[in-house]
Design an enzyme around this catalytic site. Structure first.
Site, PDB file in Angstrom:
ATOM      1  N   TRP A 149       4.748  56.819  80.052  1.00 42.50           N
ATOM      2  CA  TRP A 149       3.973  56.585  78.827  1.00 42.50           C
ATOM      3  C   TRP A 149       4.569  57.390  77.665  1.00 42.50           C
ATOM      4  CZ3 TRP A 149      -2.035  56.075  79.476  1.00 42.50           C
ATOM      5  CH2 TRP A 149      -2.316  54.934  80.247  1.00 42.50           C
ATOM      6  N   GLY A 168       6.094  60.484  83.238  1.00 40.09           N
ATOM      7  CA  GLY A 168       6.511  60.433  81.848  1.00 40.09           C
ATOM      8  C   GLY A 168       6.805  59.074  81.254  1.00 40.09           C
ATOM      9  N   LYS A 215      -7.557  55.610  81.863  1.00 41.28           N
ATOM     10  CA  LYS A 215      -7.590  54.868  83.114  1.00 41.28           C
ATOM     11  C   LYS A 215      -8.898  55.173  83.826  1.00 41.28           C
ATOM     12  CE  LYS A 215      -4.498  55.904  86.268  1.00 41.28           C
ATOM     13  NZ  LYS A 215      -3.317  55.801  87.137  1.00 41.28           N
ATOM     14  N   ASP A 246      -3.553  72.425  82.604  1.00 38.35           N
ATOM     15  CA  ASP A 246      -4.766  71.646  82.814  1.00 38.35           C
ATOM     16  C   ASP A 246      -5.512  71.522  81.487  1.00 38.35           C
ATOM     17  OD1 ASP A 246      -7.274  70.664  83.533  1.00 38.35           O
ATOM     18  OD2 ASP A 246      -7.451  71.950  85.293  1.00 38.35           O
ATOM     19  N   ASP A 278       0.512  67.811  81.653  1.00 39.49           N
ATOM     20  CA  ASP A 278       0.161  67.495  83.032  1.00 39.49           C
ATOM     21  C   ASP A 278       0.146  68.801  83.824  1.00 39.49           C
ATOM     22  OD1 ASP A 278       0.569  64.547  84.793  1.00 39.49           O
ATOM     23  OD2 ASP A 278       0.237  66.429  85.852  1.00 39.49           O
ATOM     24  N   ASP A 314      -3.759  58.836  81.557  1.00 38.90           N
ATOM     25  CA  ASP A 314      -3.481  58.134  82.807  1.00 38.90           C
ATOM     26  C   ASP A 314      -3.839  59.059  83.971  1.00 38.90           C
ATOM     27  OD1 ASP A 314      -2.702  55.749  84.026  1.00 38.90           O
ATOM     28  OD2 ASP A 314      -0.637  56.389  84.294  1.00 38.90           O
TER      29      ASP A 314
END
Length: 192
Positions: free
Chosen positions: A51, A49, A149, A85, A69, A109
């Site tokens: 970000w 968490g 990322k 998801d 997440d 990320d």
């Protein structure tokens, strides 16, 4: 290095951040002016968490931060946390509803749980990046920012070509807080 062993991790702990990743996002934001007060932002792969923590300070009040997440994430004041998801249409619908409109930014990320097989881990990483790009393009307003990322290796160039065909102003950044020797980099682009 693991845990709180490096400079960035120690600094994150001292400043009350959930992880060292916050410094990566802060640098990307400084360089590319990604977030503003009042913005709507979806944080994919948000746990633990950091970000979302950073975003809550940048876009609130007036904005919305939706963190999603597959892992359980501790609540954050002002952040709408979803467990699920984003590849699942129902979860993406929940993200869309929680945003209350088109996103100004979608950040990812997402990273696989490393299994020790570099080829498999790289392939999974590229799958997650592609999933994040698909989700972002469904959620973003025109000119909305996308950050993801990536790990350089097999599939990287193919993903970059795909991203360039679907986004504008694609850039790559490697923030100072990335671990030395890591193949990690961040794609920053804008929706059409």
């Amino acid at each position: 290095m693991s845990g709180w062993a490096d400079h960035w991790a120690r600094r994150a702990r001292a400043e009350g951040w959930r992880s060292r990743a916050v410094f990566k996002l802060a640098e990307l934001d400084r360089r590319d002016r990604l977030f503003r007060r009042g913005a709507r932002v979806a944080d994919l792969g948000a746990a633990p968490g950091a970000w979302s923590q950073y975003l809550s300070r940048k876009v609130l009040p007036g904005g919305r931060v939706v963190a999603v997440d597959i892992e359980l994430m501790e609540p954050l004041k002002g952040v709408h946390v979803l467990q699920g998801d984003v590849a699942c249409g129902a979860v993406l619908d929940q993200v869309r509803a929680a945003l209350g409109g088109r996103a100004d930014a979608v950040i990812s990320d997402l990273a696989p749980r490393l299994g020790g097989n570099r080829d498999f881990d790289q392939a999974r990483s590229m799958e997650l990046a592609a999933m994040a790009l698909d989700a972002a393009l469904e959620l973003l307003r025109p000119q909305g920012a996308f950050v993801a990322k990536l790990f350089q290796g097999d599939g990287f160039e193919a993903f970059v070509a795909e991203a360039r065909s679907r986004l504008h102003k694609v850039r790559f950044r490697t923030p100072a807080a990335c671990r030395r020797g890591s193949r990690e980099t961040y794609l920053v682009g804008r929706a059409a």
